[in-house]
Design a protein around this motif. Structure first.
Motif, PDB file in Angstrom:
ATOM      1  N   ALA A 150      16.516   2.210  -3.730  1.00 34.22           N
ATOM      2  CA  ALA A 150      16.750   3.229  -2.677  1.00 34.22           C
ATOM      3  C   ALA A 150      15.365   2.920  -1.961  1.00 34.22           C
ATOM      4  O   ALA A 150      15.317   3.481  -0.729  1.00 34.22           O
ATOM      5  N   GLU A 151      14.187   3.068  -2.678  1.00 36.79           N
ATOM      6  CA  GLU A 151      12.777   2.897  -1.914  1.00 36.79           C
ATOM      7  C   GLU A 151      12.893   1.833  -0.946  1.00 36.79           C
ATOM      8  O   GLU A 151      12.487   2.019   0.168  1.00 36.79           O
ATOM      9  N   GLN A 152      13.536   0.739  -1.244  1.00 37.98           N
ATOM     10  CA  GLN A 152      13.491  -0.527  -0.458  1.00 37.98           C
ATOM     11  C   GLN A 152      14.313  -0.121   0.916  1.00 37.98           C
ATOM     12  O   GLN A 152      13.891  -0.727   1.876  1.00 37.98           O
ATOM     13  N   GLN A 153      15.418   0.428   0.578  1.00 39.48           N
ATOM     14  CA  GLN A 153      16.210   0.714   1.638  1.00 39.48           C
ATOM     15  C   GLN A 153      15.509   1.871   2.581  1.00 39.48           C
ATOM     16  O   GLN A 153      15.722   1.770   3.879  1.00 39.48           O
ATOM     17  N   TRP A 154      14.859   2.729   1.977  1.00 37.28           N
ATOM     18  CA  TRP A 154      13.997   3.696   2.733  1.00 37.28           C
ATOM     19  C   TRP A 154      13.080   2.937   3.718  1.00 37.28           C
ATOM     20  O   TRP A 154      12.715   2.968   4.900  1.00 37.28           O
ATOM     21  N   ASP A 155      12.383   1.865   3.132  1.00 33.40           N
ATOM     22  CA  ASP A 155      11.258   1.178   3.711  1.00 33.40           C
ATOM     23  C   ASP A 155      11.791   0.410   5.041  1.00 33.40           C
ATOM     24  O   ASP A 155      11.238   0.244   5.844  1.00 33.40           O
ATOM     25  N   ALA A 156      12.973  -0.196   4.599  1.00 34.40           N
ATOM     26  CA  ALA A 156      13.812  -0.935   5.700  1.00 34.40           C
ATOM     27  C   ALA A 156      14.173  -0.159   6.814  1.00 34.40           C
ATOM     28  O   ALA A 156      13.948  -0.359   8.053  1.00 34.40           O
ATOM     29  N   THR A 157      14.743   1.076   6.328  1.00 33.88           N
ATOM     30  CA  THR A 157      15.288   2.020   7.489  1.00 33.88           C
ATOM     31  C   THR A 157      13.858   2.560   8.219  1.00 33.88           C
ATOM     32  O   THR A 157      13.824   2.892   9.541  1.00 33.88           O
TER      33      THR A 157
ATOM     34  N   MET B  88       7.976   6.376   1.117  1.00 38.53           N
ATOM     35  CA  MET B  88       9.055   7.634   0.492  1.00 38.53           C
ATOM     36  C   MET B  88       8.206   8.534  -0.396  1.00 38.53           C
ATOM     37  O   MET B  88       8.575   9.693  -0.439  1.00 38.53           O
ATOM     38  N   THR B  89       7.638   8.166  -1.075  1.00 41.12           N
ATOM     39  CA  THR B  89       6.624   8.875  -2.137  1.00 41.12           C
ATOM     40  C   THR B  89       5.747   9.714  -1.649  1.00 41.12           C
ATOM     41  O   THR B  89       5.428  10.687  -2.281  1.00 41.12           O
ATOM     42  N   ASP B  90       5.531   9.613  -0.188  1.00 40.70           N
ATOM     43  CA  ASP B  90       4.522  10.504   0.423  1.00 40.70           C
ATOM     44  C   ASP B  90       5.017  11.537   1.212  1.00 40.70           C
ATOM     45  O   ASP B  90       4.231  11.703   2.223  1.00 40.70           O
TER      46      ASP B  90
ATOM     47  N   GLU C 187      17.197  11.299  10.325  1.00 40.13           N
ATOM     48  CA  GLU C 187      17.758  12.057   9.477  1.00 40.13           C
ATOM     49  C   GLU C 187      17.949  11.549   8.021  1.00 40.13           C
ATOM     50  O   GLU C 187      17.841  12.183   6.869  1.00 40.13           O
ATOM     51  N   VAL C 188      18.304  10.181   7.856  1.00 45.45           N
ATOM     52  CA  VAL C 188      18.390   9.305   6.634  1.00 45.45           C
ATOM     53  C   VAL C 188      16.997   9.380   5.947  1.00 45.45           C
ATOM     54  O   VAL C 188      16.876   9.533   4.638  1.00 45.45           O
ATOM     55  N   LEU C 189      15.939   9.340   6.908  1.00 43.31           N
ATOM     56  CA  LEU C 189      14.531   9.334   6.160  1.00 43.31           C
ATOM     57  C   LEU C 189      14.109  10.810   5.697  1.00 43.31           C
ATOM     58  O   LEU C 189      13.001  10.728   5.247  1.00 43.31           O
ATOM     59  N   ALA C 190      14.710  11.753   5.674  1.00 42.14           N
ATOM     60  CA  ALA C 190      14.279  13.083   5.622  1.00 42.14           C
ATOM     61  C   ALA C 190      14.009  13.309   3.933  1.00 42.14           C
ATOM     62  O   ALA C 190      14.361  12.663   3.093  1.00 42.14           O
ATOM     63  N   PRO C 191      13.137  14.073   3.610  1.00 44.49           N
ATOM     64  CA  PRO C 191      12.674  14.372   2.392  1.00 44.49           C
ATOM     65  C   PRO C 191      14.031  14.906   1.432  1.00 44.49           C
ATOM     66  O   PRO C 191      15.061  15.163   2.150  1.00 44.49           O
ATOM     67  N   ALA C 192      14.020  14.625   0.260  1.00 46.45           N
ATOM     68  CA  ALA C 192      15.198  15.167  -0.601  1.00 46.45           C
ATOM     69  C   ALA C 192      15.641  16.591  -0.290  1.00 46.45           C
ATOM     70  O   ALA C 192      16.822  16.830  -0.285  1.00 46.45           O
TER      71      ALA C 192
ATOM     72  N   LEU D 202      18.356   9.024   0.874  1.00 45.74           N
ATOM     73  CA  LEU D 202      17.463   7.960   0.174  1.00 45.74           C
ATOM     74  C   LEU D 202      16.573   8.625  -0.655  1.00 45.74           C
ATOM     75  O   LEU D 202      16.656   8.386  -1.883  1.00 45.74           O
ATOM     76  N   ALA D 203      15.724   9.775  -0.258  1.00 44.71           N
ATOM     77  CA  ALA D 203      14.853  10.337  -0.999  1.00 44.71           C
ATOM     78  C   ALA D 203      15.806  11.224  -2.080  1.00 44.71           C
ATOM     79  O   ALA D 203      15.059  11.267  -3.019  1.00 44.71           O
ATOM     80  N   GLY D 204      16.893  11.620  -1.670  1.00 45.29           N
ATOM     81  CA  GLY D 204      17.615  12.431  -2.838  1.00 45.29           C
ATOM     82  C   GLY D 204      18.117  11.728  -3.978  1.00 45.29           C
ATOM     83  O   GLY D 204      18.075  11.997  -4.966  1.00 45.29           O
TER      84      GLY D 204
END
Length: 471
Positions: free
Chosen positions: A158-165, A256-258, A297-302, A308-310
């Motif tokens: 999930a983190e790698q997909q977030w980074d790629a996005t 994503m973690t920050d 929108e996909v990169l939004a916090p959980a 992804l963060a969710g």
């Protein structure tokens, strides 16, 4: 009509039909050119000269002229297509992200996390049945280590997909700024060409293609100006204003973690949730459509619905729940050496990434009352269900959300395709129609040439033969 007027009429017809043939040829040549809008030569009769002081002229007409070469487009259909393209691009970006996320979970399957949980708790059943069997305990520790690794791997995916996005969002923002600058440049060229009386149809086609790209990238509203230029508005602010373009940028945490949820006044360019802003001021660009908006929108916090963060949070919750419920029971009784031990260890700040098996030897596995061949504790651990229930709920929610996103994207794409078909029926080149036009203009050209020949022969007779009888 005088003979010389007839000659002029035939000549203007030859010229007009030739231009019409050239326009038709242009259409046929560009039948497969993306963004090309078919053109049509608009013919108009050249009227009689105005009446003079001594009476009206006897000349009825002086020929034909090409009044204009028009692009056969429809502003309403263009606006509708841009609107539908913007909505479809946003929903498709969201649906693609959900679908890709679903593939990383790989549920249900024999290699999924649910199967790993079943294997882990079944290993506790085996230990409960054979509490003095070191081999069964060794298998349990191996299955536990594999489960912890799977949870960590799921979080990493999930983190790698977030980074790629996140990287893709930065690139798309640059594309938006570059495209907007190109539209502004074309605006200036179109305005100058119109002022100089030069044709601008090809420039209009090129600009239309770029404006469509902007609709796909970031949406926006297009407004035409009297001077031939257009403004492109995003969230009510000008992305393109005549010959000037404003750049956009993406601010927010690169990790994503920050992400955090710091109030807007406290955000730096690399802090807080990912957001689209105006590059010069940092003010939010309130885009509502386009692929870029969907990916933001996909990169939004959980807690703001980011998928992804969710999912990453779900892995953290899973790790915390698993360690909590197993450790609570396992540490409730002392082991063979009289020590109360947790089965798992983790860092509360990053549970999924830090989950590990705390035990290093099979003798440290507590199965029941110390000093007895007792599997009662192992049996109780084997029946734990909170972890499995939590993961099952996560998988169900993921499947439902993915299916909903895909259906919405499919519906939007269907609407967009309909709008595109309606516009193409107006603007696209129809080879059958152009073939008919070729024949029509060719016959008119031949007729005008025949008139020219006839008048020439008549004038030859009048000038060279009249009055020679009897000589």
């Amino acid at each position: 009509m005088s003979s010389f007027a007839a000659l002029n009429g035939a000549y203007t017809s030859l010229t007009a039909q030739r231009i019409a043939l050239e326009v038709t040829s242009q259409n046929i040549s560009n039948v497969n050119t993306p963004g090309y809008t078919r053109q049509r030569a608009s013919l108009a009769a050249i009227g009689s000269p105005a009446s003079t002081l001594f009476g009206s002229s006897a000349t009825r007409a002086t020929g034909v002229t090409v009044a204009s070469v028009d692009r056969l487009t429809d502003a309403f259909l263009e606006t509708r297509l841009r609107t539908q393209t913007s909505a479809a691009a946003r929903l498709t970006a969201v649906a693609e992200s959900w679908s890709l996320l679903e593939t990383t979970v790989a549920e249900p399957s024999e290699n999924g996390l649910a199967a790993g949980l079943d294997t882990f708790f079944n290993a506790w059943h085996d230990v409960a049945n054979r509490p003095d069997d070191g081999a069964a305990k060794a298998v349990l520790l191996g299955d536990a280590a594999s489960l912890a690794a799977d949870i960590t791997a799921g979080y990493r995916a999930a983190e790698q997909q977030w980074d790629a996005t996140r990287t893709q969002v930065d690139a798309l923002a640059q594309d938006v700024s570059t495209t907007a600058a190109a539209v502004a440049d074309l605006n200036a060229r179109i305005r100058d060409a119109l002022n100089a009386g030069e044709p601008v149809n090809s420039l209009l086609d090129e600009r239309g293609l770029l404006v469509s790209d902007l609709a796909h990238l970031v949406g926006g509203e297009v407004r035409e100006r009297p001077d031939g230029t257009v403004d492109v508005l995003v969230g009510g602010s000008a992305l393109v204003e005549g010959g000037r373009a404003n750049a956009v940028a993406v601010h927010g945490s690169p990790s994503m973690t920050d992400l955090g949820t710091t109030p807007p006044a406290g955000w730096g360019t690399a802090e807080g949730p990912v957001r689209l802003v105006w590059a010069d001021s940092g003010a939010p660009a309130a885009a509502t459509g386009g692929r870029l908006t969907g990916l933001v929108e996909v990169l939004a916090p959980a807690d703001q619905g980011g998928p992804l963060a969710g999912l990453a949070r779900s892995y953290d919750t899973l790790a915390t729940t698993l360690a909590g419920e197993v450790n609570t029971l396992h540490a409730s009784l002392p082991g063979a050496d009289g020590t109360h031990r947790d089965f798992f260890t983790l860092d509360a700040a990053r549970p999924a990434l830090s989950l590990e098996v705390a035990l290093t030897h099979v003798d440290q596995v507590t199965t029941g009352n110390p000093g007895e061949v007792d599997g009662s504790l192992a049996a109780r651990i084997a029946e734990l269900s909170d972890t499995r229930t939590a993961w099952a709920s996560t998988v169900v929610d993921l499947g439902v959300n993915t299916r909903t996103a895909v259906r919405r994207a499919e519906a939007a794409e269907g609407t967009r395709a309909t709008a595109e078909a309606q516009l193409l029926s107006q603007t696209a080149v129809d080879l059958d129609e152009e073939s008919v036009n070729l024949v029509m203009y060719q016959r008119a050209y031949e007729a005008a040439a025949r008139v020219l020949t006839t008048v020439d022969e008549m004038l030859d007779t009048l000038i060279n033969r009249t009055g020679v009888v009897g000589r």
